[in-house]
Design an enzyme around this catalytic site. Structure first.
Site, PDB file in Angstrom:
ATOM      1  N   CYS A 159       0.796  -1.222   0.000  1.00  0.00           N
ATOM      2  CA  CYS A 159       0.000   0.000   0.000  1.00  0.00           C
ATOM      3  C   CYS A 159       0.828   1.271   0.000  1.00  0.00           C
ATOM      4  O   CYS A 159       0.273   2.369  -0.044  1.00  0.00           O
ATOM      5  CB  CYS A 159      -0.963  -0.019   1.181  1.00  0.00           C
ATOM      6  SG  CYS A 159      -2.088  -1.438   1.111  1.00  0.00           S
ATOM      7  N   HIS A 299      -2.228   7.708   6.704  1.00  0.00           N
ATOM      8  CA  HIS A 299      -2.567   6.438   6.062  1.00  0.00           C
ATOM      9  C   HIS A 299      -3.966   6.037   6.512  1.00  0.00           C
ATOM     10  O   HIS A 299      -4.796   5.673   5.695  1.00  0.00           O
ATOM     11  CB  HIS A 299      -1.537   5.373   6.423  1.00  0.00           C
ATOM     12  CG  HIS A 299      -1.730   4.089   5.705  1.00  0.00           C
ATOM     13  ND1 HIS A 299      -1.742   3.997   4.322  1.00  0.00           N
ATOM     14  CD2 HIS A 299      -1.935   2.815   6.166  1.00  0.00           C
ATOM     15  CE1 HIS A 299      -1.947   2.742   3.966  1.00  0.00           C
ATOM     16  NE2 HIS A 299      -2.072   2.005   5.062  1.00  0.00           N
ATOM     17  N   GLU A 310      -0.240   4.620  14.070  1.00  0.00           N
ATOM     18  CA  GLU A 310       0.068   5.829  13.304  1.00  0.00           C
ATOM     19  C   GLU A 310      -0.137   7.077  14.157  1.00  0.00           C
ATOM     20  O   GLU A 310       0.667   8.016  14.096  1.00  0.00           O
ATOM     21  CB  GLU A 310      -0.774   5.915  12.030  1.00  0.00           C
ATOM     22  CG  GLU A 310      -0.372   7.101  11.162  1.00  0.00           C
ATOM     23  CD  GLU A 310      -1.075   7.172   9.817  1.00  0.00           C
ATOM     24  OE1 GLU A 310      -0.650   7.984   8.978  1.00  0.00           O
ATOM     25  OE2 GLU A 310      -2.053   6.415   9.614  1.00  0.00           O
ATOM     26  N   LYS A 329      -9.508   8.253   3.473  1.00  0.00           N
ATOM     27  CA  LYS A 329     -10.010   6.901   3.188  1.00  0.00           C
ATOM     28  C   LYS A 329     -11.421   6.686   3.723  1.00  0.00           C
ATOM     29  O   LYS A 329     -12.087   5.730   3.341  1.00  0.00           O
ATOM     30  CB  LYS A 329      -9.047   5.852   3.754  1.00  0.00           C
ATOM     31  CG  LYS A 329      -7.716   5.791   3.010  1.00  0.00           C
ATOM     32  CD  LYS A 329      -6.821   4.695   3.565  1.00  0.00           C
ATOM     33  CE  LYS A 329      -5.513   4.588   2.791  1.00  0.00           C
ATOM     34  NZ  LYS A 329      -4.616   5.742   3.023  1.00  0.00           N
ATOM     35  N   HIS A 334      -9.774   2.332   0.815  1.00  0.00           N
ATOM     36  CA  HIS A 334      -8.321   2.160   0.714  1.00  0.00           C
ATOM     37  C   HIS A 334      -7.965   1.827  -0.736  1.00  0.00           C
ATOM     38  O   HIS A 334      -8.154   0.699  -1.191  1.00  0.00           O
ATOM     39  CB  HIS A 334      -7.893   1.036   1.655  1.00  0.00           C
ATOM     40  CG  HIS A 334      -6.414   0.918   1.842  1.00  0.00           C
ATOM     41  ND1 HIS A 334      -5.499   1.662   1.118  1.00  0.00           N
ATOM     42  CD2 HIS A 334      -5.683   0.143   2.680  1.00  0.00           C
ATOM     43  CE1 HIS A 334      -4.283   1.336   1.491  1.00  0.00           C
ATOM     44  NE2 HIS A 334      -4.362   0.416   2.448  1.00  0.00           N
ATOM     45  N   PHE A 394       1.657  -3.695   3.946  1.00  0.00           N
ATOM     46  CA  PHE A 394       2.104  -5.021   4.379  1.00  0.00           C
ATOM     47  C   PHE A 394       3.600  -5.173   4.114  1.00  0.00           C
ATOM     48  O   PHE A 394       4.144  -4.604   3.162  1.00  0.00           O
ATOM     49  CB  PHE A 394       1.346  -6.101   3.625  1.00  0.00           C
ATOM     50  CG  PHE A 394      -0.055  -6.364   4.147  1.00  0.00           C
ATOM     51  CD1 PHE A 394      -0.581  -5.656   5.214  1.00  0.00           C
ATOM     52  CD2 PHE A 394      -0.845  -7.335   3.552  1.00  0.00           C
ATOM     53  CE1 PHE A 394      -1.864  -5.902   5.680  1.00  0.00           C
ATOM     54  CE2 PHE A 394      -2.134  -7.600   4.018  1.00  0.00           C
ATOM     55  CZ  PHE A 394      -2.646  -6.884   5.074  1.00  0.00           C
TER      56      PHE A 394
END
Length: 408
Positions: A159, A299, A310, A329, A334, A394
């Site tokens: 991502c 994010h 985060e 988002k 996402h 990831f």
């Protein structure tokens, strides 16, 4: 270090095609998440996503190319077309390059083709199958149509792919391999195969009865992210090159960070080790103080661990000079590789317009995320000169991009 400026932007998103439409809707708090219509998802545990709405590729690209391309390639192509058109660039073939960022390439085409093959004959697999699923072919199609003969690279860092595409494009410019680089990110992963896997990992929201409110970054009731799709593009060039051709400059890329948690394949480091290092790396390259950054596009996927880690990481980096923070988002879902580009565009527009886009569906901030102004539900006016976009993925992949107002 050469100054790298932004002279073109393009966006294909669940809340609109084109940067102007995207920006209007993201600041208005429009949700692009709804029940999936691209295939029958009625028997799946998760039946919602941020699909690109009212999308007719023939409105934007040659019909012959449509037959040869996966949807993620089409989103990339259309976003790139907008960025190139906006830039008014006359391409110098050997001094212009492209970097493509995508997390999962043509995985939906792979899944649906295998499904057709399993129940039928070999003729269900078309001769264009392989070039439709390769990540680099998205860049190749753009390069072919525009005679872009310089560096051509494809990055796949989960991502953070879109942010890393910007970083890689900037490195190509800084090392003198090109004067102009097109950074593109795109994703279209909607298929039962991907949904089953992420749902079984308990990563996805299951609010099928309320799609528009399903993505809830930083909210105490969040229950996972919502898959989104789309594309984004930035036209980057040296300041010298842009000024020589009289280009309109929308902003400047000041710093790029890239790190790895070196901790776990899917979970973030519990203390945000990689995220903190990534943000600090970008700030150091930008040669500014953290306190000068007025906005962070987080994010912020609406997963439990991701949002809390985060938040703690942002507090660590910014201390008592916390910027506005929001996650778009909530509106788009996402978008994976695409989001790393469109969220940087969001930062550029926030600086340009003095508007901070909201985190929609944020009704009660998780106590573990408290202490930050997440611009809940309604956009805010704020004059800022610098903004940061985070994209984490990831594998412990981390990307941070800092953009600033162009001051000449």
């Amino acid at each position: 270090m050469k100054k790298i400026v932004i002279t073109g932007m393009g966006a294909v998103t669940p809340i609109g095609i084109g940067v102007d439409t995207y920006w209007k809707n993201i600041t208005a708090g429009v949700s692009g998440i709804d029940t999936i219509i691209s295939f029958d998802a009625s028997e799946l545990a998760v039946q919602i996503a941020g699909e690109v709405k009212n999308f007719n590729p023939s409105d934007y690209m040659p019909k012959d190319l449509i037959r040869k391309t996966d949807p993620f390639m089409q989103y990339a192509y259309i976003a790139a077309e907008e960025a190139l058109k906006q830039s008014n660039l006359e391409i110098e073939p050997e001094r212009t390059g492209i970097v493509m960022g995508t997390a999962m390439n043509g995985i939906a085409t792979i899944a649906f083709t295998q499904d057709a093959l399993s129940g039928a004959a070999h003729k269900k697999v078309g001769p264009r199958f392989i070039p439709k699923i390769l990540g680099n072919i998205a860049a190749a199609n753009i390069a072919i149509d525009h005679n872009i003969q310089g560096p051509s690279l494809t990055v796949s860092t989960a991502c953070s792919s879109g942010g890393d595409a910007i970083n890689t494009a900037c490195m190509c410019i800084q090392t003198g391999k090109a004067d102009v680089m097109l950074a593109v990110g795109a994703e279209s992963v909607l298929c039962p195969l991907v949904i089953y896997s992420l749902a079984n990992a308990k990563a996805l929201s299951r609010r099928n009865d309320s799609p528009a409110t399903a993505s809830r970054p930083f909210d105490v009731t969040r229950d996972g992210f919502v898959i989104g799709e789309g594309g984004g593009a930035l036209l980057l060039e040296t300041e010298e090159h842009a000024l020589a051709r009289g280009a309109k400059i929308y902003g400047e890329v000041l710093g790029c960070g890239n790190t790895d948690d070196a901790y776990h394949v899917t979970a973030p480091h519990p203390e945000g080790r990689g995220a903190i290092a990534c943000m600090k790396q970008a700030i150091a390259q930008a040669n500014i103080d953290a306190s000068q950054i007025g906005y962070v596009n987080a994010h912020g996927t609406a997963t439990n661990k991701g949002d809390t880690v985060e938040t703690a990481s942002i507090k660590n980096v910014f201390g008592d000079k916390l910027p506005y923070v929001s996650s778009t988002k909530g509106a788009t879902g996402h978008m994976m590789g695409a989001g790393g580009i469109t969220e940087v565009i969001t930062c550029v527009k926030a600086i340009e317009t003095g508007v901070i886009p909201p985190t929609i569906n944020l009704n009660e901030v998780d106590p573990e995320c408290s202490g930050i102004d997440f611009v809940a539900n309604t956009a805010k006016k704020a004059e800022i000169d610098y903004a940061m976009s985070n994209a984490f993925g990831f594998g412990g992949q981390n990307s941070s991009i800092i953009v600033g107002r162009y001051k000449g």
